[in-house]
Design a protein around this motif. Structure first.
Motif, PDB file in Angstrom:
ATOM      1  N   HIS A 109      -4.944  -3.561   0.415  1.00  0.00           N
ATOM      2  CA  HIS A 109      -4.075  -4.029  -0.662  1.00  0.00           C
ATOM      3  C   HIS A 109      -3.032  -4.971  -0.095  1.00  0.00           C
ATOM      4  O   HIS A 109      -2.410  -4.667   0.922  1.00  0.00           O
ATOM      5  N   LEU A 110      -2.809  -6.084  -0.770  1.00  0.00           N
ATOM      6  CA  LEU A 110      -1.807  -7.041  -0.319  1.00  0.00           C
ATOM      7  C   LEU A 110      -0.648  -7.047  -1.305  1.00  0.00           C
ATOM      8  O   LEU A 110      -0.841  -7.408  -2.474  1.00  0.00           O
ATOM      9  N   PRO A 111       0.523  -6.607  -0.879  1.00  0.00           N
ATOM     10  CA  PRO A 111       1.661  -6.521  -1.807  1.00  0.00           C
ATOM     11  C   PRO A 111       2.322  -7.883  -2.022  1.00  0.00           C
ATOM     12  O   PRO A 111       3.405  -8.154  -1.522  1.00  0.00           O
ATOM     13  N   HIS A 132      -0.500   2.245   5.670  1.00  0.00           N
ATOM     14  CA  HIS A 132       0.216   1.270   4.861  1.00  0.00           C
ATOM     15  C   HIS A 132       1.137   0.483   5.770  1.00  0.00           C
ATOM     16  O   HIS A 132       1.358   0.856   6.930  1.00  0.00           O
ATOM     17  N   LEU A 133       1.693  -0.592   5.257  1.00  0.00           N
ATOM     18  CA  LEU A 133       2.484  -1.495   6.090  1.00  0.00           C
ATOM     19  C   LEU A 133       3.703  -0.793   6.676  1.00  0.00           C
ATOM     20  O   LEU A 133       4.309   0.060   6.030  1.00  0.00           O
ATOM     21  N   MET A 184       4.798  -9.317   0.661  1.00  0.00           N
ATOM     22  CA  MET A 184       4.274 -10.315   1.600  1.00  0.00           C
ATOM     23  C   MET A 184       4.155 -11.681   0.930  1.00  0.00           C
ATOM     24  O   MET A 184       3.936 -11.755  -0.285  1.00  0.00           O
ATOM     25  N   SER A 186       5.638  -0.190  -2.112  1.00  0.00           N
ATOM     26  CA  SER A 186       5.203  -0.933  -0.934  1.00  0.00           C
ATOM     27  C   SER A 186       6.374  -0.945   0.050  1.00  0.00           C
ATOM     28  O   SER A 186       7.522  -0.779  -0.353  1.00  0.00           O
ATOM     29  N   SER A 187       6.063  -1.118   1.332  1.00  0.00           N
ATOM     30  CA  SER A 187       7.148  -1.218   2.310  1.00  0.00           C
ATOM     31  C   SER A 187       7.893  -2.526   2.148  1.00  0.00           C
ATOM     32  O   SER A 187       9.080  -2.621   2.381  1.00  0.00           O
ATOM     33  N   TYR A 217      -4.029   0.326   3.180  1.00  0.00           N
ATOM     34  CA  TYR A 217      -5.251  -0.273   3.714  1.00  0.00           C
ATOM     35  C   TYR A 217      -5.984   0.735   4.588  1.00  0.00           C
ATOM     36  O   TYR A 217      -5.391   1.700   5.070  1.00  0.00           O
ATOM     37  N   ALA A 251      -0.262 -12.461   3.892  1.00  0.00           N
ATOM     38  CA  ALA A 251      -1.348 -11.622   3.376  1.00  0.00           C
ATOM     39  C   ALA A 251      -2.698 -12.051   3.954  1.00  0.00           C
ATOM     40  O   ALA A 251      -3.525 -11.208   4.318  1.00  0.00           O
ATOM     41  N   HIS A 283      -2.906 -10.824   7.431  1.00  0.00           N
ATOM     42  CA  HIS A 283      -3.118  -9.368   7.429  1.00  0.00           C
ATOM     43  C   HIS A 283      -4.604  -9.040   7.177  1.00  0.00           C
ATOM     44  O   HIS A 283      -5.188  -8.193   7.855  1.00  0.00           O
ATOM     45  N   ASP A 293       0.506  -1.288  -0.815  1.00  0.00           N
ATOM     46  CA  ASP A 293       0.277  -1.891   0.508  1.00  0.00           C
ATOM     47  C   ASP A 293      -0.677  -1.037   1.358  1.00  0.00           C
ATOM     48  O   ASP A 293      -0.696  -1.152   2.579  1.00  0.00           O
TER      49      ASP A 293
END
Ligand code: SF4
Ligand code: SF4
Ligand code: SF4
Length: 283
Positions: A28-30, A274-275, A60, A56-57, A265, A65, A68, A263
């Motif tokens: 997942h890309l936040p 997660h990030l 991005m 999300s942390s 993954y 992204a 990542h 976020d």
């Protein structure tokens, strides 16, 4: 969409195939922080600890992204690239900009997004054009008497709608969007948040309506009581299971979801990350 493409996508997508949920991963890309509606149970947060959607942390940029994605696909068995917030995927132009790049750079990865559906009808062609192949639309009601208690605001075409008016535009656009995007060959899953005492006896009506509009699968998820719904009870396992059984009489039901972060993954529930996670040795 031809049958073999449909079968391929659902075979390797952890959110569309329970058997693959703990075998293949998603990233997942936040990149989508803004939202164009207000659900009465939602608070969006930037933090490192809560395990739920809308969290999300950090947010991005599209460039970050893409970097990542390039990194994580080398490290783990990722088959799906998704945008799931922390706001609404379609309310942020970055989402389609990102998918356009991913489609060129990594054409074999399945592109996926989740949305509240308000902009889906208007953007369906663009979504299909960047080769998004699976989409999750969250539909929590189709009856205005119920829906008016779930949403408090929608911003559409520069105009702000409140209460019942907000629900009317959200619902109309969601259903039109599901119909349009399904016809364009994108596989649609509908998420419904089960809110005890409000829409618990209504989820079957949602199932019938979205199936008619072209959805292939449904995911009934339990309310996480927050914000204006913080005093609502969280549905119990039996309640959730009963509703899923009833819905299954109309449309296939996905049952493995544990509601992950914007976020997240890795392989869900297995090598899930997660990030900006603090390494375990730091505790
Ligand atoms: Fe929150 Fe999603 Fe609802 Fe927007 S659509 S208010 S991000 S739950
Ligand atoms: Fe799964 Fe939703 Fe993420 Fe797509 S956007 S990969 S369906 S969680
Ligand atoms: Fe998708 Fe739910 Fe699994 Fe997350 S936990 S990957 S949202 S099915």
């Amino acid at each position: 969409m031809n049958e073999s493409k449909f079968a391929h996508i659902t075979r390797v997508h952890p959110c569309f195939n329970e058997k693959m949920h703990d075998k293949v991963g998603r990233v997942h890309l936040p990149i989508a922080p803004r939202c164009n509606i207000q659900c009465n149970f939602c608070t969006r947060e930037l933090n490192k600890c809560e395990q739920r959607p809308g969290v999300s942390s950090r947010v991005m940029t599209v460039e970050e992204a893409v970097i990542h994605v390039a990194k994580v696909i080398k490290e783990m068995p990722i088959s799906v690239v998704g945008v799931a917030g922390p706001g609404d995927a379609l309310a942020n132009p970055e989402t389609l900009e990102f998918f356009r790049i991913i489609d060129k750079k990594f054409p074999d990865l399945i592109k996926c997004m989740s949305t509240n559906g308000l902009l889906l009808a208007d953007m369906a062609e663009e979504v299909a054009e960047v080769n998004v192949s699976t989409i999750t639309v969250t539909v929590n009601a189709v009856d205005p008497e119920i829906g008016k208690n779930i949403y408090s605001r929608a911003v559409y075409d520069g105009k702000v709608y409140q209460g019942e008016e907000a629900f009317k535009i959200i619902s109309e656009k969601q259903l039109e969007g599901i119909e349009k995007i399904s016809k364009l060959g994108v596989v649609v899953k509908v998420n419904s948040v089960l809110i005890p005492g409000l829409n618990d006896e209504h989820i079957e009506d949602i199932a019938r309506e979205v199936k008619k509009r072209g959805a292939s699968l449904m995911n009934v998820i339990p309310l996480i009581p927050l914000y204006k719904m913080k005093d609502y009870p969280k549905p119990g396992c039996d309640e959730l299971s009963n509703v899923r059984d009833k819905v299954e009489e109309t449309i296939p039901v996905f049952r493995a979801c544990t509601q992950c972060r914007a976020d997240a993954y890795g392989v869900p529930g297995k090598e899930d990350k997660h990030l900006d996670m603090t390494p375990a040795s730091h505790y």
